[in-house]
Write a protein that holds these residues in place. Structure first.
Motif, mmCIF file in Angstrom:
data_model
loop_
_atom_site.group_PDB
_atom_site.id
_atom_site.type_symbol
_atom_site.label_atom_id
_atom_site.label_comp_id
_atom_site.label_asym_id
_atom_site.label_seq_id
_atom_site.Cartn_x
_atom_site.Cartn_y
_atom_site.Cartn_z
ATOM 1 N N TRP A 1 34.750 36.352 54.151
ATOM 2 C CA TRP A 1 36.562 36.309 53.433
ATOM 3 C C TRP A 1 37.293 37.300 53.850
ATOM 4 O O TRP A 1 38.160 36.963 53.721
ATOM 5 C CB TRP A 1 36.257 36.497 51.649
ATOM 6 C CG TRP A 1 37.651 36.718 51.011
ATOM 7 C CD1 TRP A 1 38.112 37.036 50.644
ATOM 8 C CD2 TRP A 1 38.699 35.530 50.991
ATOM 9 N NE1 TRP A 1 39.337 37.290 49.856
ATOM 10 C CE2 TRP A 1 39.698 35.513 50.337
ATOM 11 C CE3 TRP A 1 38.487 33.713 50.518
ATOM 12 C CZ2 TRP A 1 40.825 34.667 49.770
ATOM 13 C CZ3 TRP A 1 39.272 33.046 50.780
ATOM 14 C CH2 TRP A 1 40.744 33.883 50.186
ATOM 15 N N THR A 2 36.293 38.439 54.126
ATOM 16 C CA THR A 2 37.588 39.779 54.476
ATOM 17 C C THR A 2 37.568 39.783 55.523
ATOM 18 O O THR A 2 37.718 40.777 56.425
ATOM 19 C CB THR A 2 37.067 41.152 53.851
ATOM 20 O OG1 THR A 2 36.020 41.263 54.205
ATOM 21 C CG2 THR A 2 37.682 41.105 52.388
ATOM 22 N N GLU A 3 36.826 38.611 56.947
ATOM 23 C CA GLU A 3 36.444 39.203 58.802
ATOM 24 C C GLU A 3 38.081 38.677 58.658
ATOM 25 O O GLU A 3 37.891 39.483 59.577
ATOM 26 C CB GLU A 3 35.661 38.065 58.807
ATOM 27 C CG GLU A 3 34.540 38.296 58.800
ATOM 28 C CD GLU A 3 33.305 37.236 59.306
ATOM 29 O OE1 GLU A 3 34.098 35.957 59.830
ATOM 30 O OE2 GLU A 3 32.024 37.692 59.611
ATOM 31 N N SER A 4 39.022 38.229 57.994
ATOM 32 C CA SER A 4 40.324 37.662 58.736
ATOM 33 C C SER A 4 40.742 38.493 57.958
ATOM 34 O O SER A 4 42.092 37.618 58.212
ATOM 35 C CB SER A 4 40.689 36.358 59.289
ATOM 36 O OG SER A 4 39.696 35.436 57.807
ATOM 37 N N ARG A 5 40.829 38.921 56.016
ATOM 38 C CA ARG A 5 41.551 40.019 55.436
ATOM 39 C C ARG A 5 41.259 41.112 55.227
ATOM 40 O O ARG A 5 40.323 41.372 54.948
ATOM 41 C CB ARG A 5 41.900 39.130 54.317
ATOM 42 C CG ARG A 5 41.560 37.719 54.921
ATOM 43 C CD ARG A 5 41.721 36.855 53.491
ATOM 44 N NE ARG A 5 41.766 35.059 53.778
ATOM 45 C CZ ARG A 5 41.325 34.046 53.724
ATOM 46 N NH1 ARG A 5 40.261 34.630 54.273
ATOM 47 N NH2 ARG A 5 41.548 32.790 53.614
ATOM 48 N N ASP A 6 42.295 42.026 55.220
ATOM 49 C CA ASP A 6 42.097 43.807 54.568
ATOM 50 C C ASP A 6 42.093 43.507 53.340
ATOM 51 O O ASP A 6 43.315 42.601 52.523
ATOM 52 C CB ASP A 6 43.090 44.454 55.318
ATOM 53 C CG ASP A 6 43.172 44.308 57.035
ATOM 54 O OD1 ASP A 6 41.545 44.564 57.449
ATOM 55 O OD2 ASP A 6 43.992 45.115 57.571
ATOM 56 N N LEU A 7 42.031 44.407 52.994
ATOM 57 C CA LEU A 7 41.551 44.592 51.257
ATOM 58 C C LEU A 7 42.518 44.774 51.461
ATOM 59 O O LEU A 7 43.476 46.278 51.823
ATOM 60 C CB LEU A 7 40.781 45.258 51.084
ATOM 61 C CG LEU A 7 39.177 45.231 50.822
ATOM 62 C CD1 LEU A 7 37.648 45.473 50.335
ATOM 63 C CD2 LEU A 7 39.221 43.046 49.725
ATOM 64 N N PRO A 8 43.577 45.185 49.982
ATOM 65 C CA PRO A 8 44.865 45.833 49.424
ATOM 66 C C PRO A 8 45.077 46.692 49.297
ATOM 67 O O PRO A 8 43.313 47.034 48.678
ATOM 68 C CB PRO A 8 45.651 44.878 47.865
ATOM 69 C CG PRO A 8 44.198 44.540 47.329
ATOM 70 C CD PRO A 8 43.181 43.601 48.697
ATOM 71 N N ASN B 1 37.913 48.560 54.295
ATOM 72 C CA ASN B 1 38.606 47.446 54.465
ATOM 73 C C ASN B 1 37.504 46.333 54.776
ATOM 74 O O ASN B 1 38.290 44.986 54.156
ATOM 75 C CB ASN B 1 38.854 47.913 55.734
ATOM 76 C CG ASN B 1 39.763 49.039 55.803
ATOM 77 O OD1 ASN B 1 40.499 49.341 55.424
ATOM 78 N ND2 ASN B 1 39.822 49.259 56.980
ATOM 79 N N ARG B 2 36.385 46.851 54.598
ATOM 80 C CA ARG B 2 35.638 44.537 54.376
ATOM 81 C C ARG B 2 34.566 45.165 53.636
ATOM 82 O O ARG B 2 33.655 46.371 53.273
ATOM 83 C CB ARG B 2 34.836 44.524 55.608
ATOM 84 C CG ARG B 2 35.957 44.405 57.164
ATOM 85 C CD ARG B 2 36.663 43.073 56.776
ATOM 86 N NE ARG B 2 37.652 43.294 58.340
ATOM 87 C CZ ARG B 2 38.243 43.033 58.427
ATOM 88 N NH1 ARG B 2 38.832 44.285 57.130
ATOM 89 N NH2 ARG B 2 38.999 43.191 59.641
#
Length: 474
Positions: free
Chosen positions: A451-458, A441-442
């Motif tokens: 960038w992915t600390e607050s966003r999940d990868l699609p 997920n990160r």
């Protein structure tokens, strides 16, 4: 330009610490929203605001294109009026000039008008090293100085402090600098202002040397202009026997007619006033009134290099109104200290890296201290396209390399190779779909992780689109 604030990290780290300080965020939110609302009302009163904004932009651009001509004209005008002009290529040279001028008077203390230029070059520290004490007389600057702090806003340097903190600073520190704070001092604004007035009055009356900057310089008459709201500037500009003004070379306007435009746009954009309570102008010296000796120190300190950049030079239009800070969502949450410069906020993010260069970690990070929402451009009274300059400076930072940028370039090069080869792209899509259960997920790596600390990868689909299309739309 002088170095960054001692010990300051790059913007992302400094901002991360700031956003976790609820008191700081509360102070900033209250202050910026209040100033922003007042400014909107003040600007709405002017039916030709858009025309004034365009006029200010054109005056500044015309002046910058012929800056060499107007600077020579200014020097001739100042000398003809009885002043002396000094040219300083950088901060060290400016500090040396001012220090020697003060020493020539035999004085060991000076009073100062609020000045971004003297903060930029670290003048107070240079004077202290030479045994000369500089007293800040602007209320907010006084708070910063007594608190052994750093300014965090162009217009309101102590915006990060609330009234209780200011009272504590006055009670604790005033006695070390002069008249102590009154007993039983409360945090009401009137009492705090009165304590500052009493503390500063004795300094105004005994000072023999004053130091200022200037908001504008009029080339054809040699006149300098300072606008302020408290009256402390007027005291510093008229009572001392010697006045030394340190001014950036970009602060020049050709004529009084040009000055008229900015005396309408600056107060409404900065303090939300129709005009500044105190607008002080002086031209050289006179025998009857004011200082008998006047020195003007014209400061370059990276401005010529900025002028050479066709995109970045628009930052030199800035009239230091601070409107861009008050609408910036990044500044509101991170505060001014995170920018590691006396120029915080959106204008600092484009001005500091040009004056200082982008080699240091903090200066390389400043062009990225923005969401590129464009609010700063909308409120700028001289129409500086800050988002355009930010993107321009990001290109410069990327071109100079660094681990993150090298990795990005390698990734883009690899993606280009794959996208040029349909068979390789199809194979990669199928492999990604079949291994989707193993995807994290990160993302790893410093830049990607942020960038992915607050966003999940699609989530990867069960099969590539081209395979689905082949089966369902053959």
């Amino acid at each position: 330009m002088s170095g960054t604030f001692v010990g300051m990290p790059a913007f992302p780290k400094a901002a991360h610490e700031a956003v976790n300080n609820p008191t700081l965020r509360g102070n900033l939110r209250h202050a910026t929203h209040t100033i922003r609302a007042k400014r909107e009302k003040a600007v709405a009163e002017v039916s030709d605001w858009a025309e004034l904004r365009e006029a200010g932009k054109r005056i500044k651009d015309r002046t910058l294109r012929r800056l060499d001509h107007y600077l020579v004209q200014l020097e001739e005008s100042v000398v003809a009026a009885g002043g002396t002009v000094h040219w300083a290529a950088d901060a060290d040279e400016a500090n040396e000039i001012v220090t020697q001028l003060v020493k020539m008077t035999g004085e060991s203390e000076v009073v100062k008008v609020k000045s971004m230029a003297t903060q930029e070059i670290g003048l107070n520290e240079a004077l202290e090293a030479a045994g000369i004490r500089a007293y800040e007389t602007d209320l907010a600057e006084l708070i910063v100085q007594l608190g052994k702090d750093r300014p965090s806003h162009i217009l309101v340097p102590a915006i990060h402090r609330n009234r209780g903190e200011i009272r504590d600073i006055f009670e604790r520190e005033m006695s070390e600098w002069g008249r102590p704070a009154p007993e039983g001092l409360t945090d009401t604004p009137a009492e705090l202002a009165e304590a500052a007035r009493l503390h500063l009055r004795e300094k105004f009356l005994r000072a023999k040397v004053g130091i200022s900057g200037a908001n504008f310089m009029v080339a054809d008459t040699g006149t300098l202009v300072v606008v302020e709201s408290e009256g402390n500037g007027r005291m510093c500009l008229t009572l001392p026997e010697t006045l030394i003004s340190v001014v950036g070379i970009e602060k020049i306007v050709p004529t009084w007619q040009d000055l008229e435009v900015f005396l309408q746009t600056l107060p409404r954009s900065s303090t939300a006033e129709r005009m500044n309570p105190y607008t002080s102008t002086w031209t050289g010296t006179t025998d009857e009134d004011g200082p008998s000796t006047f020195h003007l120190v014209l400061l370059d300190n990276g401005r010529s290099d900025t002028l050479a950049d066709e995109v970045g030079r628009q930052a030199l239009r800035c009239i230091r109104c601070s409107a861009c800070l008050n609408v910036c969502p990044v500044y509101e949450r991170a505060g001014g200290h995170a920018y590691g410069s006396v120029y915080p906020g959106p204008i600092g993010a484009i001005l500091s890296p040009q004056l200082r260069g982008t080699e240091s970690e903090i200066d390389a990070s400043l062009p990225y201290a923005s969401s590129l929402c464009g609010a700063c451009y909308e409120v700028c009274p001289v129409a500086i396209d800050i988002p355009e300059v930010l993107v321009h400076l990001r290109e410069r930072v990327a071109d100079q390399g660094g681990a993150g940028h090298r990795l990005e370039k390698a990734a883009i090069k690899a993606a280009g190779w794959v996208l040029d080869r349909p068979a390789a792209l199809a194979a990669g899509e199928r492999l990604a779909s079949r291994t989707r259960g193993l995807h994290p997920n990160r993302l790893p790596g410093p830049g990607a992780r942020q960038w992915t600390e607050s966003r999940d990868l699609p989530k990867m689909p069960a099969e590539p689109f081209r395979d689905w299309w082949r089966k369902n739309r053959r």
